[in-house]
Design a protein around this motif. Structure first.
Motif, mmCIF file in Angstrom:
data_model
loop_
_atom_site.group_PDB
_atom_site.id
_atom_site.type_symbol
_atom_site.label_atom_id
_atom_site.label_comp_id
_atom_site.label_asym_id
_atom_site.label_seq_id
_atom_site.Cartn_x
_atom_site.Cartn_y
_atom_site.Cartn_z
ATOM 1 N N LEU A 1 -13.183 10.722 -13.948
ATOM 2 C CA LEU A 1 -12.105 9.964 -13.316
ATOM 3 C C LEU A 1 -12.616 8.914 -12.340
ATOM 4 O O LEU A 1 -12.244 7.739 -12.417
ATOM 5 C CB LEU A 1 -11.147 10.914 -12.592
ATOM 6 N N PHE A 2 -13.462 9.335 -11.393
ATOM 7 C CA PHE A 2 -13.930 8.389 -10.375
ATOM 8 C C PHE A 2 -14.789 7.290 -10.984
ATOM 9 O O PHE A 2 -14.814 6.163 -10.491
ATOM 10 C CB PHE A 2 -14.686 9.134 -9.279
ATOM 11 N N GLU A 3 -15.479 7.626 -12.058
ATOM 12 C CA GLU A 3 -16.250 6.605 -12.774
ATOM 13 C C GLU A 3 -15.306 5.579 -13.394
ATOM 14 O O GLU A 3 -15.529 4.359 -13.283
ATOM 15 C CB GLU A 3 -17.093 7.270 -13.861
ATOM 16 N N TYR A 4 -14.260 6.065 -14.050
ATOM 17 C CA TYR A 4 -13.271 5.163 -14.647
ATOM 18 C C TYR A 4 -12.643 4.250 -13.596
ATOM 19 O O TYR A 4 -12.383 3.077 -13.858
ATOM 20 C CB TYR A 4 -12.150 5.952 -15.322
ATOM 21 N N LEU A 5 -12.389 4.820 -12.411
ATOM 22 C CA LEU A 5 -11.673 4.085 -11.369
ATOM 23 C C LEU A 5 -12.601 3.315 -10.441
ATOM 24 O O LEU A 5 -12.158 2.758 -9.438
ATOM 25 C CB LEU A 5 -10.796 5.048 -10.557
ATOM 26 N N ASN A 6 -13.888 3.329 -10.763
ATOM 27 C CA ASN A 6 -14.872 2.553 -10.002
ATOM 28 C C ASN A 6 -14.865 2.953 -8.528
ATOM 29 O O ASN A 6 -14.914 2.103 -7.631
ATOM 30 C CB ASN A 6 -14.602 1.051 -10.149
ATOM 31 N N ARG B 1 -4.232 16.826 -7.669
ATOM 32 C CA ARG B 1 -3.012 16.879 -8.495
ATOM 33 C C ARG B 1 -3.337 16.766 -9.972
ATOM 34 O O ARG B 1 -2.674 17.379 -10.817
ATOM 35 C CB ARG B 1 -2.036 15.787 -8.065
ATOM 36 N N LEU B 2 -4.363 15.988 -10.308
ATOM 37 C CA LEU B 2 -4.743 15.860 -11.711
ATOM 38 C C LEU B 2 -5.433 17.123 -12.235
ATOM 39 O O LEU B 2 -5.356 17.422 -13.426
ATOM 40 C CB LEU B 2 -5.655 14.641 -11.899
ATOM 41 N N VAL B 3 -6.090 17.859 -11.357
ATOM 42 C CA VAL B 3 -6.691 19.136 -11.768
ATOM 43 C C VAL B 3 -5.592 20.171 -12.030
ATOM 44 O O VAL B 3 -5.648 20.914 -13.015
ATOM 45 C CB VAL B 3 -7.671 19.657 -10.699
ATOM 46 N N TYR B 4 -4.584 20.211 -11.154
ATOM 47 C CA TYR B 4 -3.501 21.173 -11.341
ATOM 48 C C TYR B 4 -2.765 20.853 -12.645
ATOM 49 O O TYR B 4 -2.295 19.733 -12.840
ATOM 50 C CB TYR B 4 -2.537 21.108 -10.159
ATOM 51 N N PRO B 5 -2.641 21.816 -13.575
ATOM 52 C CA PRO B 5 -2.132 21.526 -14.926
ATOM 53 C C PRO B 5 -0.606 21.441 -15.000
ATOM 54 O O PRO B 5 0.055 22.225 -15.698
ATOM 55 C CB PRO B 5 -2.667 22.704 -15.748
ATOM 56 N N GLN C 1 -6.353 19.806 -24.049
ATOM 57 C CA GLN C 1 -6.788 20.083 -22.687
ATOM 58 C C GLN C 1 -8.303 19.927 -22.533
ATOM 59 O O GLN C 1 -8.780 19.473 -21.486
ATOM 60 C CB GLN C 1 -6.350 21.496 -22.273
ATOM 61 N N ALA C 2 -9.049 20.282 -23.548
ATOM 62 C CA ALA C 2 -10.501 20.120 -23.494
ATOM 63 C C ALA C 2 -10.863 18.646 -23.351
ATOM 64 O O ALA C 2 -11.758 18.278 -22.571
ATOM 65 C CB ALA C 2 -11.140 20.708 -24.749
ATOM 66 N N GLN C 3 -10.154 17.811 -24.076
ATOM 67 C CA GLN C 3 -10.372 16.372 -23.982
ATOM 68 C C GLN C 3 -9.936 15.846 -22.614
ATOM 69 O O GLN C 3 -10.606 15.004 -21.997
ATOM 70 C CB GLN C 3 -9.582 15.669 -25.081
ATOM 71 N N TYR C 4 -8.815 16.364 -22.127
ATOM 72 C CA TYR C 4 -8.304 15.970 -20.808
ATOM 73 C C TYR C 4 -9.325 16.292 -19.716
ATOM 74 O O TYR C 4 -9.589 15.482 -18.821
ATOM 75 C CB TYR C 4 -6.978 16.694 -20.539
ATOM 76 N N LEU D 1 -4.505 9.722 -19.367
ATOM 77 C CA LEU D 1 -5.643 10.561 -19.763
ATOM 78 C C LEU D 1 -5.336 11.400 -21.000
ATOM 79 O O LEU D 1 -6.245 11.802 -21.728
ATOM 80 C CB LEU D 1 -6.050 11.484 -18.609
ATOM 81 N N MET D 2 -4.061 11.667 -21.226
ATOM 82 C CA MET D 2 -3.671 12.503 -22.357
ATOM 83 C C MET D 2 -3.364 11.700 -23.617
ATOM 84 O O MET D 2 -3.116 12.275 -24.671
ATOM 85 C CB MET D 2 -2.452 13.353 -21.975
#
Length: 325
Positions: A304-309, A260-264, A294-297, A226-227
């Motif tokens: 995320l869930f859209e990307y991961l279907n 975990r992805l929300v936690y920076p 971080q704004a882009q992240y 994602l980064m």
């Protein structure tokens, strides 16, 4: 350094090698790496046990600690302790996909019969995240009083944001702990401190092993993707799809992955590294870059869930509303 091997291990090396940025030596049968053990608690014997187990189940490219001829795990040279790692074979060619590789690793290590204590974070994320947040907040406040430079001024300005997003992740994790939709795939496995593509590397390093929930590795791999500047959503979809073909995720796992992805963690890692150095001009530039990224992240994480279907609405998974795609 090669005299350490000769004097303490009776190993006669024939050539010098560099693998994964680590300098080592080779004899006719093995590769040897001498690593600093000044911080001995970071090279725990539980990690050694995990490494030996991996070697036994077919991961021959695992670096395992070896004792000296005097049966000591550590050797002193110039008042500095070292640990020697031995690798039977370096991994050369990978034919499996990243998702398949990681799922098989988790499946095989889930059979490990002993749960480590010192190197395990399994079931402890909430407490560890709260502890990290509190400790960093206190240290930054303390250091800012004596560190009068623009890096610390920026860090003080930025840290309230880090606190806010950390608290969001902790709250989401706390609510997830009451979700009973878990299964056998949620048991503890061998993992890595910050998984990127460790299993595709020539060597699995002992000092990078931990014991945790499998979503730790999934989240850190996806975080890295994602980064990336050239982010490709197909890469993480393929990664998760291949993983789930070998090891399905429960609804509980999906919630842990999101939390975990929300936690920076990536921001904490950067700040931690800055605590150990003094190149504040470089830290200032890097922190500005990270905050901009971080704004882009956040925008990518919101999708995320859209990307991961994954249809999170169908399974009544909450999302953090202020993450705007």
């Amino acid at each position: 350094m090669k005299e350490i091997l000769l004097v303490n291990y009776n190993v006669h090396t024939t050539e010098q090698v560099i693998i994964n940025g680590r300098e080592g030596f080779r004899d006719h049968d093995y590769f040897y790496f001498i690593i600093s053990a000044r911080n001995k608690e970071m090279i725990h014997l539980e990690q050694a046990a995990l490494a030996y187990y991996l070697s036994e189940i077919g991961y021959n490219h695992t670096a395992v600690p070896i004792p000296t001829m005097g049966k000591s795990w550590f050797v002193e040279k110039d008042h500095h302790p070292y640990l020697v790692l031995r690798v039977p074979a370096v991994q050369e060619k990978i034919v499996k996909s990243p998702g398949t590789l990681l799922a098989e690793f988790h499946n095989q290590t889930a059979t490990y019969s002993y749960e480590p204590q010192e190197i395990s974070s399994y079931g402890q994320w909430k407490e560890l995240w709260i502890k990290k947040l509190t400790a960093y907040e206190q240290k930054i406040k303390q250091d800012a009083d004596s560190m009068h430079n623009k890096y610390y001024r920026l860090l003080v300005d930025v840290f309230p944001y880090i606190i806010g997003i950390s608290e969001n992740a902790i709250q989401y994790l706390q609510e997830s702990e009451s979700d009973k939709r878990f299964h056998q795939g949620d048991q503890g496995v061998f993992a890595f401190r910050r998984y990127k593509d460790h299993l595709a590397q020539p060597v699995i390093w002992t000092d990078e092993l931990v014991y945790d929930h499998p979503t730790r590795d999934l989240a850190e791999y996806i975080r890295y993707k994602l980064m990336e500047n050239d982010f490709n959503e197909e890469e993480i979809l393929t990664f998760i799809t291949d993983y789930q073909e070998n090891r399905a995720l429960s609804i509980f796992s999906w919630r842990l992955l999101y939390a975990r992805l929300v936690y920076p963690i990536h921001l904490y890692d950067f700040v931690e590294a800055s605590f150990k150095g003094e190149d504040y001009e470089r830290y200032y530039i890097e922190l500005k870059r990270l905050i901009k990224k971080q704004a882009q992240y956040e925008k990518r994480l919101a999708r995320l869930f859209e990307y991961l279907n994954f249809d999170y609405r169908k399974y009544e998974l909450p999302v953090i509303k202020w993450l705007n795609p």
